[in-house]
Write a protein that holds these residues in place. Structure first.
Motif, short mmCIF file in Angstrom:
data_model
loop_
_atom_site.label_atom_id
_atom_site.label_comp_id
_atom_site.label_asym_id
_atom_site.label_seq_id
_atom_site.Cartn_x
_atom_site.Cartn_y
_atom_site.Cartn_z
N GLY A 31 0.53 -1.35 -0.46
CA GLY A 31 0.03 0.03 -0.36
C GLY A 31 1.29 1.18 0.76
O GLY A 31 1.94 1.34 -0.45
N PRO A 32 0.30 2.72 -0.01
CA PRO A 32 -1.19 2.88 0.67
C PRO A 32 -2.07 2.80 -0.35
O PRO A 32 -3.48 3.08 -0.45
N ALA A 33 -1.93 2.13 -1.56
CA ALA A 33 -2.65 2.20 -2.84
C ALA A 33 -4.06 1.48 -2.25
O ALA A 33 -4.05 -0.03 -1.48
N HIS A 34 -5.11 2.66 -2.49
CA HIS A 34 -6.54 1.81 -2.04
C HIS A 34 -7.14 0.30 -2.48
O HIS A 34 -6.99 -0.71 -1.60
N PRO A 35 -6.79 -0.53 -3.64
CA PRO A 35 -7.09 -1.70 -3.99
C PRO A 35 -5.98 -2.67 -3.29
O PRO A 35 -7.54 -3.98 -2.88
N GLY A 36 -5.01 -2.33 -2.70
CA GLY A 36 -4.42 -3.89 -1.43
C GLY A 36 -4.63 -3.05 -0.20
O GLY A 36 -4.09 -4.62 0.52
N GLY A 38 -6.51 -0.32 0.97
CA GLY A 38 -7.44 0.32 1.38
C GLY A 38 -7.34 1.44 1.96
O GLY A 38 -7.37 1.90 3.77
N HIS A 39 -6.47 2.06 1.83
CA HIS A 39 -5.35 3.42 2.37
C HIS A 39 -5.18 2.91 3.34
O HIS A 39 -4.55 4.02 4.44
N MET A 40 -4.41 2.00 3.52
CA MET A 40 -3.64 1.97 4.92
C MET A 40 -2.36 1.28 4.12
O MET A 40 -2.18 0.60 3.32
N ARG A 41 -1.03 2.13 4.84
CA ARG A 41 0.47 1.07 3.99
C ARG A 41 0.74 0.40 5.80
O ARG A 41 0.45 -0.03 6.14
N ARG A 53 7.80 -9.21 11.40
CA ARG A 53 7.15 -8.18 11.70
C ARG A 53 6.21 -7.57 11.00
O ARG A 53 6.23 -7.29 9.84
N VAL A 54 4.92 -7.18 11.46
CA VAL A 54 4.34 -6.45 10.35
C VAL A 54 3.84 -4.95 11.38
O VAL A 54 3.97 -4.73 13.17
N ASP A 55 3.79 -4.01 10.89
CA ASP A 55 3.29 -2.39 11.67
C ASP A 55 2.27 -1.99 10.41
O ASP A 55 2.56 -1.66 9.53
N PRO A 56 1.01 -1.70 10.31
CA PRO A 56 0.04 -0.78 10.13
C PRO A 56 0.70 0.46 10.15
O PRO A 56 0.40 1.31 11.21
N ASP A 57 0.71 0.82 8.99
CA ASP A 57 0.89 2.45 8.94
C ASP A 57 0.21 2.84 9.10
O ASP A 57 -1.05 3.21 7.41
N ILE A 58 -0.74 3.87 9.26
CA ILE A 58 -1.98 4.02 9.54
C ILE A 58 -2.32 6.25 9.61
O ILE A 58 -1.38 6.29 9.42
N GLY A 59 -2.97 6.66 9.18
CA GLY A 59 -2.83 8.42 8.78
C GLY A 59 -3.29 8.56 7.80
O GLY A 59 -2.94 10.00 7.47
N PHE A 410 -11.86 -0.99 8.56
CA PHE A 410 -12.14 -0.27 7.22
C PHE A 410 -11.03 1.35 7.89
O PHE A 410 -11.33 1.77 8.29
N PRO A 411 -10.29 1.35 6.86
CA PRO A 411 -9.38 2.39 7.13
C PRO A 411 -10.14 3.84 7.25
O PRO A 411 -9.97 4.44 8.58
N PRO A 412 -10.93 5.14 6.55
CA PRO A 412 -11.40 5.68 6.72
C PRO A 412 -12.48 5.91 8.54
O PRO A 412 -12.23 6.80 8.38
N GLU A 413 -12.69 4.12 8.62
CA GLU A 413 -13.70 4.94 10.09
C GLU A 413 -12.78 4.65 10.76
O GLU A 413 -12.76 5.26 12.11
N TRP A 414 -11.38 4.61 11.09
CA TRP A 414 -10.00 4.57 12.16
C TRP A 414 -9.67 5.92 11.95
O TRP A 414 -9.36 7.14 12.66
#
Length: 416
Positions: A31-36, A38-41, A53-59, A410-414
């Motif tokens: 990501g953060p391309a939407h199809p892969g 959902g607006h999150m890297r 290691r997995v790190d959700p990169d939000i924002g 759902f990234p936009p909800e966060w």
């Protein structure tokens, strides 16, 4: 600047952590391309194809809704907050409305409580079908995507009949709801629930009991009951790990305390259990819809708005929404004038509901003006995203979309 053990120069700034990766591991950016994503890297460190290691990169879609709410009239924040998850609009905005009602000292009429419950369950079904469709795409199961999104239209149509809008309904308002259901709504609602019950059996055959899908989901991303509670997971993801917690059950609101329904709970805690939890929740929502429609039919069409607000409504509004004249597109009907200049008494209020993805919480503070002093939102996706960091390591990279999709994140909800 500091020198690393290998002799290379590594930048060092305040607040920055510098660590060397083992030569056997690599960082993969998803990501953060939407199809892969959902607006999150998602930053993944892999050893071969095993996630270390997995790190959700939000924002990436941060909308500053909480700050924007401080500059808008109280009523205008309802359509603003709907944008967090437009597929679950009524569940997303209802706790905001309930919190403001606590400050106003008003309660909606009984009929309004049942109408709110009805749209919340319609939205819950539509939200779960949306999540299942995206889940199918993540696993390469395009048929599930087409089925789920097609069936979702049935319930979007019901929501449109109730509110006049497909997705962003702005249906619950302070003191009640915007309007009552049409006369032919009960017949259409029962037809929709009968249709969907039969479809759920087909979903089980084509997807949940599909050997290929089971091999991708069973015993993958297992979250124990203890881990789920420690991380503060909510919604179907929590109940799929054996925790029987649902705001509708533990702290009933609107008409839920007067209705009988089951809360599906699974003990396995894996990706398959999370998928099953949503299917069974749809089944329970269908039962709730039938019971609410029965109640609405048996009780007179009394006022759906608190008298404090209803008495300020123009005559045309009352005539249209009580069925005394046929609307037929001839009139433009606005909300009650009182909403435009509403000032909420000073105070603090808290409200929560069980949205499609879990517990939705609002904290609202007023200083007596026509705009909020403070609004704080805690959404279920905000609570659930932490699980990725703990469940994905140890699995293969291709298990990432399976675990991600099973959480219905759902990234936009966060990123409100």
């Amino acid at each position: 600047m500091e020198s690393s053990t290998s002799g290379s120069v590594v930048p060092h700034l305040p607040g920055m952590e510098v660590s060397e990766l083992s030569k056997n591991t690599y960082e993969v950016y998803i990501g953060p391309a939407h199809p892969g994503s959902g607006h999150m890297r998602i930053i993944v460190e892999v050893d071969g194809d095993i996630m270390v290691r997995v790190d959700p990169d939000i924002g990436f879609v941060h909308r500053t809704m909480e700050k924007l709410a401080e500059g808008r009239d109280w009523i205008k924040n309802i359509p603003l907050f709907e944008r967090m998850a437009i597929l679950d609009a009524c569940n997303i905005t209802l706790p905001y409305v309930e919190a403001v009602e606590k400050l106003l000292g008003t309660e909606p009429p009984e009929r309004a409580r049942y109408l709110r419950t009805l749209l919340c369950e319609i939205n819950r079904i539509a939200s779960h079908l949306y999540g299942m469709g995206i889940f199918g795409v993540f696993l390469g199961h395009s048929t599930l995507y087409m089925w789920a999104f097609g069936d979702r239209e049935v319930f979007i149509d019901l929501a449109e009949q109730m509110s006049g809008a497909r997705l962003t309904h702005s249906y619950p308002v302070f003191g009640g709801v915007r309007r009552d259901i049409p006369d032919d709504f009960p017949e259409g609602a029962r037809k929709a629930t009968r249709y969907m019950r039969n479809r759920l059996n087909e979903y089980a055959k084509i997807f949940l009991n599909n050997p290929n899908i089971r091999s991708r989901l069973e015993n993958v991303g297992v979250m124990s009951k203890n881990l789920a509670t420690e991380l503060g997971i909510v919604g179907p993801n929590l109940r799929a790990s054996g925790v029987r917690y649902d705001v509708r059950l533990n702290e009933p609101y609107e008409a839920y305390g007067e209705l009988e329904f089951e809360i599906p709970v699974f003990e396995e805690g894996d990706s398959l259990a999370r998928a099953w939890a949503r299917v069974e929740e749809i089944r329970q929502s269908l039962n709730i819809i039938d019971k609410v429609v029965d109640w609405l039919e048996k009780h007179p069409r009394e006022n759906f708005m608190h008298e404090k607000f209803w008495k300020t409504a123009p005559k045309l509004y009352k005539d249209v929404y009580t069925g005394q004249i046929d609307y037929a597109g001839k009139y433009r009907v606005k909300l009650m004038p009182l909403f435009a200049s509403l000032k909420v008494p000073p105070g603090k209020a808290f409200a929560r509901v069980e949205a499609g993805r879990g517990e939705m919480v609002y904290y609202v503070e007023s200083d007596g003006k026509d705009v909020p002093y403070r609004v704080r939102v805690v959404s279920p996706s905000f609570r659930n995203v932490i699980a990725f960091k703990y469940l994905m390591p140890g699995h293969r990279l291709m298990d990432l979309p399976a675990i991600y999709g099973s959480f219905d994140y759902f990234p936009p909800e966060w990123d409100r």
